[in-house]
Motif scaffolding. Structure first.
Motif, PDB file in Angstrom:
ATOM      1  N   ILE A  19       9.361  -6.615  -4.178  1.00 40.17           N
ATOM      2  CA  ILE A  19       8.132  -6.124  -5.009  1.00 40.17           C
ATOM      3  C   ILE A  19       7.392  -6.206  -4.078  1.00 40.17           C
ATOM      4  O   ILE A  19       6.078  -5.780  -3.944  1.00 40.17           O
ATOM      5  CB  ILE A  19       8.045  -7.628  -6.028  1.00 40.17           C
ATOM      6  N   ALA A  23       7.109  -2.962  -3.258  1.00 42.59           N
ATOM      7  CA  ALA A  23       6.813  -1.994  -4.123  1.00 42.59           C
ATOM      8  C   ALA A  23       4.490  -2.029  -4.531  1.00 42.59           C
ATOM      9  O   ALA A  23       4.558  -0.951  -4.930  1.00 42.59           O
ATOM     10  CB  ALA A  23       7.604  -2.767  -5.436  1.00 42.59           C
ATOM     11  N   ILE A  24       4.459  -3.411  -4.057  1.00 42.14           N
ATOM     12  CA  ILE A  24       3.306  -3.453  -4.420  1.00 42.14           C
ATOM     13  C   ILE A  24       2.681  -2.174  -3.004  1.00 42.14           C
ATOM     14  O   ILE A  24       1.644  -1.957  -3.441  1.00 42.14           O
ATOM     15  CB  ILE A  24       2.727  -4.663  -4.509  1.00 42.14           C
ATOM     16  N   VAL A  26       3.847   0.109  -0.896  1.00 38.78           N
ATOM     17  CA  VAL A  26       4.271   1.200  -1.693  1.00 38.78           C
ATOM     18  C   VAL A  26       3.570   1.918  -2.746  1.00 38.78           C
ATOM     19  O   VAL A  26       2.625   2.890  -2.823  1.00 38.78           O
ATOM     20  CB  VAL A  26       5.626   1.799  -1.293  1.00 38.78           C
ATOM     21  N   ILE A  27       3.123   0.913  -3.455  1.00 47.02           N
ATOM     22  CA  ILE A  27       2.173   1.743  -4.262  1.00 47.02           C
ATOM     23  C   ILE A  27       1.059   2.047  -4.840  1.00 47.02           C
ATOM     24  O   ILE A  27       0.701   2.987  -4.692  1.00 47.02           O
ATOM     25  CB  ILE A  27       2.496   1.112  -5.969  1.00 47.02           C
ATOM     26  N   LEU A  28       1.079   1.174  -3.735  1.00 47.36           N
ATOM     27  CA  LEU A  28      -0.846   1.312  -3.229  1.00 47.36           C
ATOM     28  C   LEU A  28      -1.382   1.899  -2.662  1.00 47.36           C
ATOM     29  O   LEU A  28      -1.794   3.510  -2.965  1.00 47.36           O
ATOM     30  CB  LEU A  28      -1.563  -0.021  -3.182  1.00 47.36           C
ATOM     31  N   GLU A  30       1.221   4.972  -2.118  1.00 46.43           N
ATOM     32  CA  GLU A  30       1.289   6.044  -2.282  1.00 46.43           C
ATOM     33  C   GLU A  30      -0.237   6.980  -4.234  1.00 46.43           C
ATOM     34  O   GLU A  30      -0.099   7.877  -3.707  1.00 46.43           O
ATOM     35  CB  GLU A  30       2.366   6.221  -3.593  1.00 46.43           C
ATOM     36  N   THR A  31      -0.649   6.229  -4.224  1.00 45.66           N
ATOM     37  CA  THR A  31      -1.865   5.597  -5.314  1.00 45.66           C
ATOM     38  C   THR A  31      -3.028   6.591  -4.348  1.00 45.66           C
ATOM     39  O   THR A  31      -3.425   7.200  -4.601  1.00 45.66           O
ATOM     40  CB  THR A  31      -2.333   4.717  -5.717  1.00 45.66           C
ATOM     41  N   ALA A  56      -7.746   1.316  -4.929  1.00 47.30           N
ATOM     42  CA  ALA A  56      -5.856   1.036  -3.770  1.00 47.30           C
ATOM     43  C   ALA A  56      -6.469   1.339  -2.760  1.00 47.30           C
ATOM     44  O   ALA A  56      -5.575   0.610  -1.714  1.00 47.30           O
ATOM     45  CB  ALA A  56      -5.320   2.351  -4.694  1.00 47.30           C
TER      46      ALA A  56
END
Length: 168
Positions: A19, A23-24, A26-28, A30-31, A56
């Motif tokens: 995470i 995850a954090i 990559v999510i940011l 990708e956003t 982001a």
């Protein structure tokens, strides 16, 4: 199969390392990438999409600088000083992962108005898209090399004593 330190870091302390270190960010990122496509397509200069992209970008840059600041002295320096790298593939995976801090910091600085402050809006859009692309390339190289057997290229490193293969 032997793992790179990159993959080992993600596999340890489940699910928290995954995470925090994957995850954090990559999510940011990708956003940012997804909203960037719509901003460029629609030539949007404001609104909720641009606000989400800006937020982001700033969060990704600040967060990943924190990841970099943590991993450099706690992982990279000790591995280097003790000679515990698992070959060139291992160094490439970690190096490319950490180098993602450069374009993400650039995005944050751009969206905070520190970088390219007096540039025209078109120039800022170009620079923003370039930094997003740079991060995506760096992170994907890191992931590809991170999933490889670290001894694939450097066969001699595979014959190191097992005390050099401790978890970090």
């Amino acid at each position: 199969m032997p793992m790179t330190h990159y993959m080992e870091l993600l596999a340890q302390n489940q699910p928290w390392n995954l995470i925090l270190f994957m995850a954090i960010p990559v999510i940011l990122a990708e956003t940012v990438a997804i909203t960037e496509l719509f901003i460029l397509l629609l030539r949007s200069r404001g609104g909720w999409l641009r606000a989400l992209n800006r937020l982001a970008s700033i969060l990704a840059g600040v967060y990943f600088l924190g990841v970099f600041a943590y991993l450099l002295p706690n992982v990279v320096v000790p591995l280097t000083l003790t000679g515990q790298w698992r070959g060139m593939i291992d160094m490439i995976a970690v190096g490319f992962y950490l180098s993602g801090a450069i374009p993400l910091a650039g995005l944050a600085l751009l969206d905070l108005g520190v970088l390219a402050r007096s540039s025209p809006e078109e120039r800022k859009l170009f620079l923003h898209a370039l930094l997003v692309a740079a991060f995506l390339v760096l992170s994907h190289v890191a992931m590809i090399f991170g999933m490889m057997n670290p001894y694939l290229i450097d066969q001699d490193a595979a014959h190191m004593p097992t005390e050099h293969m401790i978890n970090h």
